[in-house]
Design a protein around this motif. Structure first.
Motif, mmCIF file in Angstrom:
data_model
loop_
_atom_site.group_PDB
_atom_site.id
_atom_site.type_symbol
_atom_site.label_atom_id
_atom_site.label_comp_id
_atom_site.label_asym_id
_atom_site.label_seq_id
_atom_site.Cartn_x
_atom_site.Cartn_y
_atom_site.Cartn_z
ATOM 1 N N GLY A 132 0.812 -1.210 0.000
ATOM 2 C CA GLY A 132 0.000 0.000 0.000
ATOM 3 C C GLY A 132 0.844 1.258 0.000
ATOM 4 N N ARG A 182 -4.870 4.576 -6.413
ATOM 5 C CA ARG A 182 -5.387 3.833 -5.262
ATOM 6 C C ARG A 182 -4.531 2.577 -5.083
ATOM 7 N NH1 ARG A 182 -11.225 2.296 -6.205
ATOM 8 N NH2 ARG A 182 -11.199 1.997 -3.951
ATOM 9 N N ALA A 190 -7.685 -2.467 -6.541
ATOM 10 C CA ALA A 190 -7.742 -1.625 -5.345
ATOM 11 C C ALA A 190 -8.774 -2.113 -4.337
ATOM 12 C CB ALA A 190 -8.028 -0.174 -5.743
ATOM 13 N N SER A 234 -6.404 4.923 -0.200
ATOM 14 C CA SER A 234 -7.151 3.976 -1.036
ATOM 15 C C SER A 234 -8.489 4.551 -1.471
ATOM 16 C CB SER A 234 -7.384 2.674 -0.266
ATOM 17 O OG SER A 234 -8.335 2.857 0.773
#
Length: 422
Positions: A132, A182, A190, A234
């Protein structure tokens, strides 16, 4: 890791390698082969309660193949190889997950202690946070995987296959009115990242905080704080709702000092977040609900199509005629955002409706709801966490596809619950 637990370690600890090779979510299919062989040699095989529901779901998927050539009203498309491949891939995944659950449930506590399995899920959580952060800091990062190199072009260029075999750090979408990356590494897209990070966070807290040493607890605090960055970036409202409901669930179900500590931690975390630079991004996302119209169109079209084959569905998804903006299909000069959204692409429940009808959707819900009912009285940390994850499964089915990696984590969580009474 040696011994019979090695396929599970290869799946969870080795996931970054699978992702880099281009297998990613399909790694469970590869590892189901040795798991199935080992499981067969260990007969007799124990099965969990409620397992018949999943067998019926697989049987229903087989029957739904009879409808692959049919086109419900409001949809279009040709009966091509892609439709058969999607049907076969879903069947293969369902069978692989069945093997994995049986494999986990038939390993003894000595062969695979619950705590070791929790720690492996914790390692995958750390991998997910790292992926991430990569998506936030280097959203353009991607590379061609070995699997992508060896597949024929007609298959490797398919958009769905590309998401599975082409490693990328982020998925760029115009969520806020402009191109917004994202995070999705190391998963297929995502929304899969959002679903997976929440499930893994639950098990990370149990394995690294509840059962952790002082050093592990300190590390857990740092990692959860770092995870907040990609979780916010995100732009995933479903993930945010899931985490909020998870905190509420735990506050209600735990008692004594644990509840007081949890409330204090939640209040402190909320205050720190509100004062951080991340808060305005959340507000901006909540003020940009443009995807609601898209979801409303595809969900209503999916339900309408499912009524034309309510028992067995249509075997695979179909493309809608038009979209939420126009009755025509395809991009044009005056409507660059027009297209043909696939029905069932906005949540596992809607996917079950179009592929296996209302009967298949009911079996899917009953399988996970039954796990909640059977284990509700288990108030151990694993029992509470497992019921929480099963509840998240039922929440996420309205907004997230279970394919491909989310279903794997759902079933590992199911196996943790099943193993826990022993």
């Amino acid at each position: 890791m040696t011994g019979p637990a090695w396929p599970i370690a290869a799946l969870l600890l080795g996931y970054p390698v699978w992702w880099a090779l281009g297998f990613g979510g399909l790694s469970v299919v590869v590892l189901a082969v040795p798991m199935g062989i080992i499981l067969w040699r260990r007969r007799p095989i124990r099965v969990p309660r409620g397992f018949g529901l999943w067998l019926l779901l697989i049987a229903g998927h087989l029957v739904s193949g009879l409808m692959l050539a049919e086109m419900p009203p409001g949809t279009y498309g040709e009966l091509g190889l892609g439709r058969f491949l999607g049907y076969a891939m879903r069947l293969t995944l369902y069978l692989s997950l069945m093997i994995m659950v049986l494999y986990l449930g038939n390993l003894t506590e000595r062969e695979l202690p619950q705590l070791r399995l929790l720690r492996m899920l914790g390692v995958l959580f750390i991998t997910t946070v790292a992926g991430g952060l990569l998506g936030v800091l280097a959203p353009g990062f991607s590379f061609t995987s070995p699997v992508e190199l060896v597949l024929p072009g007609w298959l490797a260029d398919n958009s769905f296959v590309q998401n599975l075999i082409h490693p990328t750090a982020a998925q760029t979408q115009k969520v806020l009115g402009y191109a917004s990356p994202r995070p999705e590494a190391p998963f297929e897209w995502a929304n899969a990242w959002g679903s997976n990070v929440s499930v893994l966070l639950v098990w990370f807290v149990v394995g690294w905080w509840v059962y952790g040493t002082r050093r592990r607890k300190a590390l857990a605090v740092v990692l959860i704080a770092l995870a907040a960055v990609p979780i916010v970036y995100s732009l995933n409202r479903g993930l945010w709702i899931g985490l909020g409901l998870a905190v509420c669930y735990l506050i209600v179900r735990v008692g004594g000092r644990t509840r007081v500590t949890l409330c204090a931690a939640a209040a402190t975390g909320a205050l720190v977040f509100a004062l951080s630079p991340l808060a305005p991004l959340v507000v901006q996302r909540l003020d940009s609900p443009h995807s609601n119209d898209i979801r409303a169109f595809t969900v209503s079209a999916t339900i309408e199509a499912a009524t034309h084959s309510p028992v067995i569905g249509f075997g695979n998804t179909r493309n809608a005629t038009g979209n939420h903006r126009t009755i025509t299909t395809g991009k044009t000069g005056w409507c660059p955002g027009c297209g043909h959204p696939p029905l069932g692409g906005d949540g596992q429940l809607w996917l079950m409706l179009i592929t296996q009808g209302f009967a298949g959707a009911a079996l899917y819900v009953a399988f996970f709801a039954g796990a909640i009912r059977r284990h509700w009285t288990d108030r151990t940390p694993i029992g509470l966490a497992g019921v929480l994850v099963m509840s998240l499964v039922l929440l996420y089915m309205f907004i997230y596809d279970g394919l491909v990696t989310p279903l794997s984590l759902y079933f590992i969580s199911f196996a943790l619950l099943w193993r826990n009474p022993a």
